[in-house]
Write a protein that holds these residues in place. Structure first.
Motif, PDB file in Angstrom:
ATOM      1  N   ASN A 157      -3.973  -4.691   6.363  1.00 32.95           N
ATOM      2  CA  ASN A 157      -3.133  -5.792   5.877  1.00 32.95           C
ATOM      3  C   ASN A 157      -3.896  -6.697   4.918  1.00 32.95           C
ATOM      4  O   ASN A 157      -3.319  -7.197   3.950  1.00 32.95           O
ATOM      5  CB  ASN A 157      -2.566  -6.592   7.056  1.00 32.95           C
ATOM      6  N   ARG A 158      -5.191  -6.878   5.137  1.00 34.74           N
ATOM      7  CA  ARG A 158      -6.012  -7.707   4.256  1.00 34.74           C
ATOM      8  C   ARG A 158      -6.266  -7.034   2.904  1.00 34.74           C
ATOM      9  O   ARG A 158      -6.201  -7.681   1.862  1.00 34.74           O
ATOM     10  CB  ARG A 158      -7.354  -8.012   4.928  1.00 34.74           C
ATOM     11  N   SER A 159      -6.544  -5.723   2.917  1.00 32.17           N
ATOM     12  CA  SER A 159      -7.043  -5.055   1.712  1.00 32.17           C
ATOM     13  C   SER A 159      -6.077  -4.083   1.040  1.00 32.17           C
ATOM     14  O   SER A 159      -6.270  -3.772  -0.129  1.00 32.17           O
ATOM     15  CB  SER A 159      -8.330  -4.288   2.060  1.00 32.17           C
ATOM     16  N   CYS A 160      -5.080  -3.599   1.762  1.00 31.93           N
ATOM     17  CA  CYS A 160      -4.270  -2.491   1.237  1.00 31.93           C
ATOM     18  C   CYS A 160      -2.760  -2.770   1.191  1.00 31.93           C
ATOM     19  O   CYS A 160      -2.053  -2.213   0.352  1.00 31.93           O
ATOM     20  CB  CYS A 160      -4.495  -1.229   2.082  1.00 31.93           C
ATOM     21  N   ALA A 161      -2.271  -3.569   2.131  1.00 38.66           N
ATOM     22  CA  ALA A 161      -0.823  -3.735   2.293  1.00 38.66           C
ATOM     23  C   ALA A 161      -0.142  -4.386   1.098  1.00 38.66           C
ATOM     24  O   ALA A 161       1.047  -4.156   0.866  1.00 38.66           O
ATOM     25  CB  ALA A 161      -0.520  -4.523   3.564  1.00 38.66           C
ATOM     26  N   SER A 162      -0.869  -5.177   0.325  1.00 37.50           N
ATOM     27  CA  SER A 162      -0.225  -5.819  -0.825  1.00 37.50           C
ATOM     28  C   SER A 162       0.332  -4.775  -1.788  1.00 37.50           C
ATOM     29  O   SER A 162       1.313  -5.029  -2.481  1.00 37.50           O
ATOM     30  CB  SER A 162      -1.193  -6.757  -1.538  1.00 37.50           C
ATOM     31  N   CYS A 163      -0.261  -3.603  -1.813  1.00 36.70           N
ATOM     32  CA  CYS A 163       0.248  -2.512  -2.654  1.00 36.70           C
ATOM     33  C   CYS A 163       0.964  -1.447  -1.826  1.00 36.70           C
ATOM     34  O   CYS A 163       2.079  -1.031  -2.149  1.00 36.70           O
ATOM     35  CB  CYS A 163      -0.884  -1.857  -3.443  1.00 36.70           C
ATOM     36  N   HIS A 164       0.310  -0.964  -0.757  1.00 41.61           N
ATOM     37  CA  HIS A 164       0.838   0.165   0.014  1.00 41.61           C
ATOM     38  C   HIS A 164       1.841  -0.250   1.082  1.00 41.61           C
ATOM     39  O   HIS A 164       2.386   0.608   1.776  1.00 41.61           O
ATOM     40  CB  HIS A 164      -0.304   0.967   0.644  1.00 41.61           C
ATOM     41  N   GLY A 165       2.085  -1.532   1.212  1.00 43.21           N
ATOM     42  CA  GLY A 165       3.128  -2.013   2.107  1.00 43.21           C
ATOM     43  C   GLY A 165       2.716  -2.127   3.552  1.00 43.21           C
ATOM     44  O   GLY A 165       1.710  -1.566   3.981  1.00 43.21           O
ATOM     45  N   GLU A 166       3.526  -2.851   4.292  1.00 40.65           N
ATOM     46  CA  GLU A 166       3.318  -3.007   5.725  1.00 40.65           C
ATOM     47  C   GLU A 166       3.410  -1.647   6.390  1.00 40.65           C
ATOM     48  O   GLU A 166       4.299  -0.839   6.048  1.00 40.65           O
ATOM     49  CB  GLU A 166       4.389  -3.955   6.283  1.00 40.65           C
ATOM     50  N   ASN A 167       2.530  -1.367   7.312  1.00 40.32           N
ATOM     51  CA  ASN A 167       2.474  -0.085   8.031  1.00 40.32           C
ATOM     52  C   ASN A 167       2.323   1.104   7.101  1.00 40.32           C
ATOM     53  O   ASN A 167       2.762   2.214   7.414  1.00 40.32           O
ATOM     54  CB  ASN A 167       3.700   0.091   8.933  1.00 40.32           C
ATOM     55  N   ALA A 168       1.726   0.892   5.939  1.00 37.57           N
ATOM     56  CA  ALA A 168       1.467   1.952   4.953  1.00 37.57           C
ATOM     57  C   ALA A 168       2.746   2.674   4.533  1.00 37.57           C
ATOM     58  O   ALA A 168       2.720   3.853   4.195  1.00 37.57           O
ATOM     59  CB  ALA A 168       0.426   2.942   5.495  1.00 37.57           C
ATOM     60  N   ALA A 169       3.857   1.941   4.508  1.00 38.59           N
ATOM     61  CA  ALA A 169       5.166   2.522   4.188  1.00 38.59           C
ATOM     62  C   ALA A 169       5.440   2.580   2.689  1.00 38.59           C
ATOM     63  O   ALA A 169       6.491   3.051   2.267  1.00 38.59           O
ATOM     64  CB  ALA A 169       6.272   1.737   4.890  1.00 38.59           C
ATOM     65  N   GLY A 170       4.523   2.101   1.861  1.00 42.25           N
ATOM     66  CA  GLY A 170       4.702   2.126   0.415  1.00 42.25           C
ATOM     67  C   GLY A 170       5.583   1.004  -0.078  1.00 42.25           C
ATOM     68  O   GLY A 170       6.312   0.379   0.696  1.00 42.25           O
ATOM     69  N   LYS A 171       5.494   0.769  -1.380  1.00 40.79           N
ATOM     70  CA  LYS A 171       6.347  -0.219  -2.042  1.00 40.79           C
ATOM     71  C   LYS A 171       6.858   0.423  -3.323  1.00 40.79           C
ATOM     72  O   LYS A 171       6.074   0.769  -4.220  1.00 40.79           O
ATOM     73  CB  LYS A 171       5.564  -1.492  -2.372  1.00 40.79           C
ATOM     74  N   ASP A 172       8.156   0.557  -3.414  1.00 37.31           N
ATOM     75  CA  ASP A 172       8.774   1.209  -4.559  1.00 37.31           C
ATOM     76  C   ASP A 172       8.329   0.572  -5.868  1.00 37.31           C
ATOM     77  O   ASP A 172       8.414  -0.641  -6.040  1.00 37.31           O
ATOM     78  CB  ASP A 172      10.294   1.153  -4.430  1.00 37.31           C
ATOM     79  N   GLY A 173       7.826   1.408  -6.765  1.00 38.55           N
ATOM     80  CA  GLY A 173       7.384   0.952  -8.071  1.00 38.55           C
ATOM     81  C   GLY A 173       5.996   0.329  -8.075  1.00 38.55           C
ATOM     82  O   GLY A 173       5.501  -0.050  -9.122  1.00 38.55           O
ATOM     83  N   ALA A 197      -6.547   1.021  -8.896  1.00 38.28           N
ATOM     84  CA  ALA A 197      -7.829   0.359  -9.157  1.00 38.28           C
ATOM     85  C   ALA A 197      -8.674   0.388  -7.889  1.00 38.28           C
ATOM     86  O   ALA A 197      -8.144   0.500  -6.782  1.00 38.28           O
ATOM     87  CB  ALA A 197      -7.586  -1.085  -9.577  1.00 38.28           C
ATOM     88  N   PRO A 198      -9.982   0.281  -8.040  1.00 45.74           N
ATOM     89  CA  PRO A 198     -10.831   0.176  -6.839  1.00 45.74           C
ATOM     90  C   PRO A 198     -10.439  -1.059  -6.023  1.00 45.74           C
ATOM     91  O   PRO A 198      -9.961  -2.043  -6.565  1.00 45.74           O
ATOM     92  CB  PRO A 198     -12.240   0.015  -7.410  1.00 45.74           C
ATOM     93  N   VAL A 199     -10.657  -0.970  -4.723  1.00 48.00           N
ATOM     94  CA  VAL A 199     -10.366  -2.096  -3.834  1.00 48.00           C
ATOM     95  C   VAL A 199     -11.659  -2.876  -3.641  1.00 48.00           C
ATOM     96  O   VAL A 199     -12.652  -2.338  -3.155  1.00 48.00           O
ATOM     97  CB  VAL A 199      -9.823  -1.601  -2.471  1.00 48.00           C
ATOM     98  N   GLU A 200     -11.638  -4.119  -4.031  1.00 49.63           N
ATOM     99  CA  GLU A 200     -12.837  -4.962  -3.943  1.00 49.63           C
ATOM    100  C   GLU A 200     -13.015  -5.498  -2.526  1.00 49.63           C
ATOM    101  O   GLU A 200     -12.048  -5.793  -1.834  1.00 49.63           O
ATOM    102  CB  GLU A 200     -12.715  -6.136  -4.927  1.00 49.63           C
ATOM    103  N   GLY A 201     -14.268  -5.612  -2.112  1.00 42.01           N
ATOM    104  CA  GLY A 201     -14.594  -6.310  -0.881  1.00 42.01           C
ATOM    105  C   GLY A 201     -14.331  -5.559   0.405  1.00 42.01           C
ATOM    106  O   GLY A 201     -14.207  -6.186   1.457  1.00 42.01           O
ATOM    107  N   VAL A 202     -14.245  -4.247   0.365  1.00 42.58           N
ATOM    108  CA  VAL A 202     -14.047  -3.474   1.594  1.00 42.58           C
ATOM    109  C   VAL A 202     -15.274  -2.573   1.790  1.00 42.58           C
ATOM    110  O   VAL A 202     -15.723  -1.908   0.861  1.00 42.58           O
ATOM    111  CB  VAL A 202     -12.715  -2.673   1.566  1.00 42.58           C
ATOM    112  N   THR A 203     -15.839  -2.615   2.994  1.00 44.88           N
ATOM    113  CA  THR A 203     -17.051  -1.856   3.281  1.00 44.88           C
ATOM    114  C   THR A 203     -16.702  -0.453   3.768  1.00 44.88           C
ATOM    115  O   THR A 203     -15.549  -0.178   4.129  1.00 44.88           O
ATOM    116  CB  THR A 203     -17.892  -2.558   4.366  1.00 44.88           C
ATOM    117  N   ASP A 204     -17.710   0.404   3.823  1.00 41.11           N
ATOM    118  CA  ASP A 204     -17.496   1.764   4.326  1.00 41.11           C
ATOM    119  C   ASP A 204     -17.034   1.764   5.777  1.00 41.11           C
ATOM    120  O   ASP A 204     -16.133   2.519   6.145  1.00 41.11           O
ATOM    121  CB  ASP A 204     -18.776   2.602   4.182  1.00 41.11           C
TER     122      ASP A 204
END
Length: 150
Positions: free
Chosen positions: A68-84, A123-130
């Motif tokens: 939710n911190r690093s990915c959801a803004s693009c890939h959506g809540e629960n990794a459900a995607g966001k159209d467009g 784009a690369p995701v900034e601020g996320v560690t391995d």
């Protein structure tokens, strides 16, 4: 005796003329092709997949927070995607046999060129560690398994 210089000059002129005509025809074909492309639809951001959220393991719960911190803004809540905007990660394209865990690491660290979807490059995701990525992948894999993607 024939004048070979004149024949060669005529041949060179003919080749240049043919090349110019070919370039003009290709440019025209490209413009015609582009005119038949559907107009780009604005990003609606609508959810793209129905995702069943299982009882998550402790690690996946942490992964959910990190996602939710690093990915959801693009890939959506629960990794459900966001159209467009970005695709759902709970999708058979991202099953482990096709996109191994390392693919998620590479995409987040380096970005990725669009190849399965029409969203453009990631784009690369900034601020996320391995180690955070490991935990995010655990979360995504648990969501996938709960939705029949093994």
């Amino acid at each position: 005796m024939p004048d070979h210089r004149r024949d060669r000059q005529g041949s060179v002129c003919m080749n240049r003329r043919s090349l110019l005509i070919s370039i003009i025809l290709l440019a025209g074909a490209f413009l015609i092709f582009r005119s038949f492309q559907p107009p780009e639809q604005p990003a609606s951001g609508d959810v793209m997949a129905n995702v069943t959220v299982p009882q998550l393991s402790a690690q996946a719960q942490v992964g959910d927070t990190l996602f939710n911190r690093s990915c959801a803004s693009c890939h959506g809540e629960n990794a459900a995607g966001k159209d467009g905007i970005a695709p759902p990660l709970v999708h058979k394209i991202y099953e482990p046999n096709h996109h191994a865990d390392a693919a998620f690491h590479l995409a987040a660290k380096n970005g990725v060129r669009a190849h399965h979807w029409q969203f453009g490059n990631m784009a690369p995701v900034e601020g996320v560690t391995d180690s955070e990525l490991d935990t995010i992948v655990i979360y995504v894999r648990e969501l996938q398994r709960a939705n029949g993607i093994n």
